[in-house]
Design a protein around this motif. Structure first.
Motif, short mmCIF file in Angstrom:
data_model
loop_
_atom_site.label_atom_id
_atom_site.label_comp_id
_atom_site.label_asym_id
_atom_site.label_seq_id
_atom_site.Cartn_x
_atom_site.Cartn_y
_atom_site.Cartn_z
N GLU A 15 -4.43 0.28 -7.60
CA GLU A 15 -5.60 1.17 -7.54
C GLU A 15 -5.99 1.59 -8.94
N LEU B 58 0.82 -1.21 0.00
CA LEU B 58 0.00 0.00 0.00
C LEU B 58 0.86 1.26 0.00
N GLU B 59 1.97 1.22 0.74
CA GLU B 59 2.85 2.38 0.82
C GLU B 59 3.54 2.68 -0.51
N LEU C 178 1.99 2.69 -3.36
CA LEU C 178 1.03 3.36 -4.23
C LEU C 178 1.30 4.87 -4.23
N GLU D 211 -6.32 10.61 -0.27
CA GLU D 211 -5.01 10.46 0.36
C GLU D 211 -4.73 8.99 0.62
N ARG D 212 -3.57 8.54 0.18
CA ARG D 212 -3.18 7.14 0.39
C ARG D 212 -3.19 6.76 1.86
N ASP D 213 -2.79 7.68 2.74
CA ASP D 213 -2.71 7.38 4.16
C ASP D 213 -4.06 6.94 4.74
N VAL E 83 -9.27 0.09 -4.63
CA VAL E 83 -7.92 -0.25 -4.17
C VAL E 83 -7.96 -1.72 -3.78
N SER F 5 0.89 8.82 -3.54
CA SER F 5 0.41 9.48 -2.31
C SER F 5 -1.04 9.93 -2.45
N LYS F 6 -1.50 10.13 -3.69
CA LYS F 6 -2.89 10.50 -3.96
C LYS F 6 -3.47 9.46 -4.91
N LEU F 7 -4.57 8.86 -4.52
CA LEU F 7 -5.19 7.80 -5.31
C LEU F 7 -6.46 8.29 -6.00
#
Length: 219
Positions: free
Chosen positions: A72, A43-44, A46, A56-58, A89, A48-50
């Motif tokens: 994604e 996941l990290e 990917l 936000e990826r976070d 995702v 930073s913006k999906l």
């Protein structure tokens, strides 16, 4: 002489033991670090913006567990009063987040009523900011956000209808967060997608979107 030789051999053995122990520790750290990077950081890796830069990826990292790999994607479909925006995702661990933002002819009252079909209101929690509404269900891993929207070209037979961008987000498979924390994260994802879909649908007029919706209370 024999005592000196024995002492040297003892010191040499001790140094070799410490060297071997240090090497094993370093190897263990390297293996662990490699495992973490290759098998749990999907996941990290990917962007930073999906979802076309909307989410936000976070937020996704907060909702889904670590996985070896993740992907994604997003898709737009139709336009005007039939506009739909999809985002997903997926991870190698079979955990995923799926979302749909759709322009629909539905009023806020009708939308809320659809959640009260059982005659009770204790199955959902709500949050709102002016005319923007959010709902999360207590018995499912799902959240929805309602944003009023007048499409650029509304058919004459629907000219008196209230329209909105309805954004639904669902988590499937194993999830990292639970309870209110998960519902809040899914709602935040839905809200970010709703703002993106509002622009893509070319809703008439401008809308004041707060940075985030009010937090759900502990429940």
């Amino acid at each position: 002489m024999a005592e000196n030789r024995a002492s040297k051999e003892t010191k040499h053995g001790a140094k070799w033991f410490l060297f071997s122990l240090t090497a094993l520790c370093l190897a263990g750290v390297s293996i662990w670090f490699g495992y973490v990077q290759l098998f749990t950081k999907g996941l990290e890796h990917l962007p930073s913006k999906l979802c076309e830069g909307a989410v936000e990826r976070d937020l996704v990292v907060q909702a889904l567990p670590s996985a070896r790999s993740a992907a994604e994607g997003a898709k737009r479909q139709n336009s005007g009063d039939d506009f739909t925006f999809y985002c997903h995702v997926d991870t190698s661990g079979d955990s995923s987040i799926w979302s749909e933002a759709r322009v629909r002819p539905v009023s806020e009252a009708e939308w809320i009523a659809s959640y009260r079909g059982s005659g009770a209101n204790n199955g959902i929690i709500r949050s709102s900011a002016d005319d923007i509404q959010a709902v999360a269900q207590l018995d499912t891993e799902q959240a929805e956000v309602y944003v009023p929207c007048t499409p650029p070209a509304v058919p004459s037979y629907n000219s008196s209808e209230d329209y909105a961008v309805i954004t639904r987000v669902e988590a499937a498979g194993e999830v990292k967060a639970t309870g209110t924390a998960l519902r809040q994260t899914l709602t935040d994802i839905a809200y970010q997608l709703a703002k993106h879909a509002y622009k893509l649908a070319e809703c008439q007029g401008t809308h004041d979107f707060p940075q985030e919706l009010p937090r759900y209370g502990d429940r």
